[in-house]
Design an enzyme around this catalytic site. Structure first.
Site, PDB file in Angstrom:
ATOM      1  N   ASP A  12       0.871  -1.180   0.000  1.00 19.14           N
ATOM      2  CA  ASP A  12       0.000   0.000   0.000  1.00 19.14           C
ATOM      3  C   ASP A  12       0.903   1.224   0.000  1.00 19.14           C
ATOM      4  OD1 ASP A  12      -2.296   1.576   0.104  1.00 19.14           O
ATOM      5  OD2 ASP A  12      -2.534   1.407   2.262  1.00 19.14           O
ATOM      6  N   SER A  13       0.277   2.395  -0.091  1.00 17.07           N
ATOM      7  CA  SER A  13       1.065   3.625  -0.021  1.00 17.07           C
ATOM      8  C   SER A  13       1.356   4.034   1.415  1.00 17.07           C
ATOM      9  CB  SER A  13       0.333   4.763  -0.734  1.00 17.07           C
ATOM     10  OG  SER A  13      -0.897   5.038  -0.086  1.00 17.07           O
ATOM     11  N   CYS A  65      -4.824  -1.630  -1.753  1.00 19.59           N
ATOM     12  CA  CYS A  65      -5.224  -0.241  -1.986  1.00 19.59           C
ATOM     13  C   CYS A  65      -6.255  -0.266  -3.108  1.00 19.59           C
ATOM     14  CB  CYS A  65      -4.006   0.585  -2.383  1.00 19.59           C
ATOM     15  SG  CYS A  65      -4.380   2.237  -3.021  1.00 19.59           S
ATOM     16  N   ASN A  66      -7.434   0.267  -2.853  1.00 22.38           N
ATOM     17  CA  ASN A  66      -8.478   0.268  -3.869  1.00 22.38           C
ATOM     18  C   ASN A  66      -8.055   1.039  -5.117  1.00 22.38           C
ATOM     19  OD1 ASN A  66     -11.326  -0.879  -2.808  1.00 22.38           O
ATOM     20  ND2 ASN A  66     -10.199  -0.014  -1.092  1.00 22.38           N
ATOM     21  N   THR A  67      -7.440   2.195  -4.923  1.00 28.81           N
ATOM     22  CA  THR A  67      -7.035   3.018  -6.061  1.00 28.81           C
ATOM     23  C   THR A  67      -6.022   2.293  -6.922  1.00 28.81           C
ATOM     24  OG1 THR A  67      -7.427   5.041  -4.784  1.00 28.81           O
ATOM     25  CG2 THR A  67      -6.036   5.221  -6.739  1.00 28.81           C
ATOM     26  N   CYS A  83     -11.940   2.064   1.243  1.00 32.49           N
ATOM     27  CA  CYS A  83     -10.523   2.429   1.288  1.00 32.49           C
ATOM     28  C   CYS A  83      -9.925   1.608   2.412  1.00 32.49           C
ATOM     29  CB  CYS A  83     -10.344   3.919   1.552  1.00 32.49           C
ATOM     30  SG  CYS A  83      -8.640   4.416   1.921  1.00 32.49           S
ATOM     31  N   THR A  84      -8.787   0.980   2.177  1.00 29.71           N
ATOM     32  CA  THR A  84      -8.232   0.079   3.188  1.00 29.71           C
ATOM     33  C   THR A  84      -7.811   0.818   4.459  1.00 29.71           C
ATOM     34  OG1 THR A  84      -6.046   0.200   2.119  1.00 29.71           O
ATOM     35  CG2 THR A  84      -7.491  -1.660   1.521  1.00 29.71           C
ATOM     36  N   HIS A  85      -7.668   2.121   4.379  1.00 32.65           N
ATOM     37  CA  HIS A  85      -7.368   2.885   5.600  1.00 32.65           C
ATOM     38  C   HIS A  85      -8.552   2.905   6.567  1.00 32.65           C
ATOM     39  CE1 HIS A  85      -3.818   4.508   3.520  1.00 32.65           C
ATOM     40  NE2 HIS A  85      -3.425   4.985   4.686  1.00 32.65           N
ATOM     41  N   TYR A  91      -1.723   7.818  -2.514  1.00 34.60           N
ATOM     42  CA  TYR A  91      -1.970   7.442  -3.900  1.00 34.60           C
ATOM     43  C   TYR A  91      -3.229   8.087  -4.461  1.00 34.60           C
ATOM     44  CZ  TYR A  91       1.604   3.794  -4.491  1.00 34.60           C
ATOM     45  OH  TYR A  91       2.783   3.110  -4.646  1.00 34.60           O
ATOM     46  N   GLY A  92      -4.208   8.348  -3.610  1.00 38.19           N
ATOM     47  CA  GLY A  92      -5.488   8.868  -4.082  1.00 38.19           C
ATOM     48  C   GLY A  92      -5.409  10.233  -4.722  1.00 38.19           C
TER      49      GLY A  92
END
Length: 281
Positions: free
Chosen positions: A11-12, A75-77, A189-191, A43-44
């Site tokens: 992920d970022s 990460c969805n994005t 969003c994974t966050h 990343y978004g």
């Protein structure tokens, strides 16, 4: 040298920790590499072409360095934009993350669903297609929040947002004239699952069902490892290792410690290490 399967979660930033926790719950006897491209966080906010190029570059470096059996793009994005290109370039097995709209639509009693994501994910055609295919019978209220990404990062780092700040973001889900109550919210969003316990303690949100992709991703990773014959009998398993990797070479050791604390609650890892390494542009 460990003979355990190796899983790379990428992920970022800290968001993928929510996926990694689900994976370790299902697959406790696997070596885990958690890689954060924190030099380019978030990343978004990147342009699509720039993000795809960056993910390909960093993933090439990570695959060469760690040779994972399965790589999870947590990460969805990044998943919606770069997964196809990753599979075309590398022979590694990749698992991506998509908004859990399908299970949310199936389990909602009121058919009023919130979709909480980054601004980019909310607007993507990929998301539109998921809603059309699986939630066409529902009212889907979409909210894009960059602030919640920041709040989740700060939560992991030990600097939590106030309840008022969290409530202000969630309140945006209720800006609709529909009178039927919202009973389900997709954390796309994974966050955001990193804040789920906080959400559950807020007035007005305690009876909401929060839906994310973590458990489904863990099952998918297990499927790929089983299919490849990588999972061994219990008596042959050494204790797994955890390695954290950050692309920002100025990452403070305290950040790595916070990531560790989130992942080692069950004390499953025998060795734990953290490293930084710049990925050249």
């Amino acid at each position: 040298m460990s003979t355990l399967p190796k899983i790379l979660v990428f992920d970022s930033g800290a968001g993928g920790l929510s996926i990694a926790r689900e994976i370790t719950a299902v697959l406790p006897h696997c070596d885990l590499v958690y890689a954060a491209d924190n030099a380019m966080f978030p990343y978004g906010e990147m342009e699509d072409d720039q993000l795809i190029s960056r993910v390909l570059e960093v993933m090439g470096h990570l695959i060469e360095k760690f040779t994972p059996d399965v790589a999870v793009i947590a990460c969805n994005t990044a998943s919606t934009l770069a997964l196809e290109a990753l599979r075309a370039r590398f022979g590694t097995t990749f698992v991506g993350v998509v908004p859990a709209i399908k299970p949310a639509a199936k389990t909602s009693s009121t058919s009023v669903i919130g979709l909480l994501a980054t601004p980019a994910t909310v607007e993507r055609e990929y998301t539109n297609n998921l809603v059309k295919d699986f939630a066409d019978h529902c009212l889907v209220v979409r909210v894009g929040s960059s602030k919640l990404v920041e709040y989740a990062e700060n939560e992991i780092a030990g600097n939590p947002a106030s309840n008022e700040e969290l409530e202000a973001e969630l309140q945006k889900l209720l800006t609709t004239t529909n009178q039927t109550p919202m009973d389900t919210v997709v954390l796309a969003c994974t966050h955001f699952p990193l804040l789920k316990e906080r959400f559950n303690r807020l007035n007005g949100w305690r009876n909401v069902q929060w839906v994310d992709s973590g458990s489904a991703i863990a099952r998918r990773v297990k499927f790929h490892l089983e299919e490849a014959g990588k999972l061994k009998p219990a008596q042959l398993r050494p204790q797994p290792s955890l390695m954290l990797y950050f692309t920002d070479t100025d990452t403070h050791p305290s950040i790595a410690k916070c990531y560790q604390q989130h992942l080692i609650a069950d004390n499953i890892f025998g060795t734990i290490s953290a490293h930084t390494g710049a990925v050249k542009n």
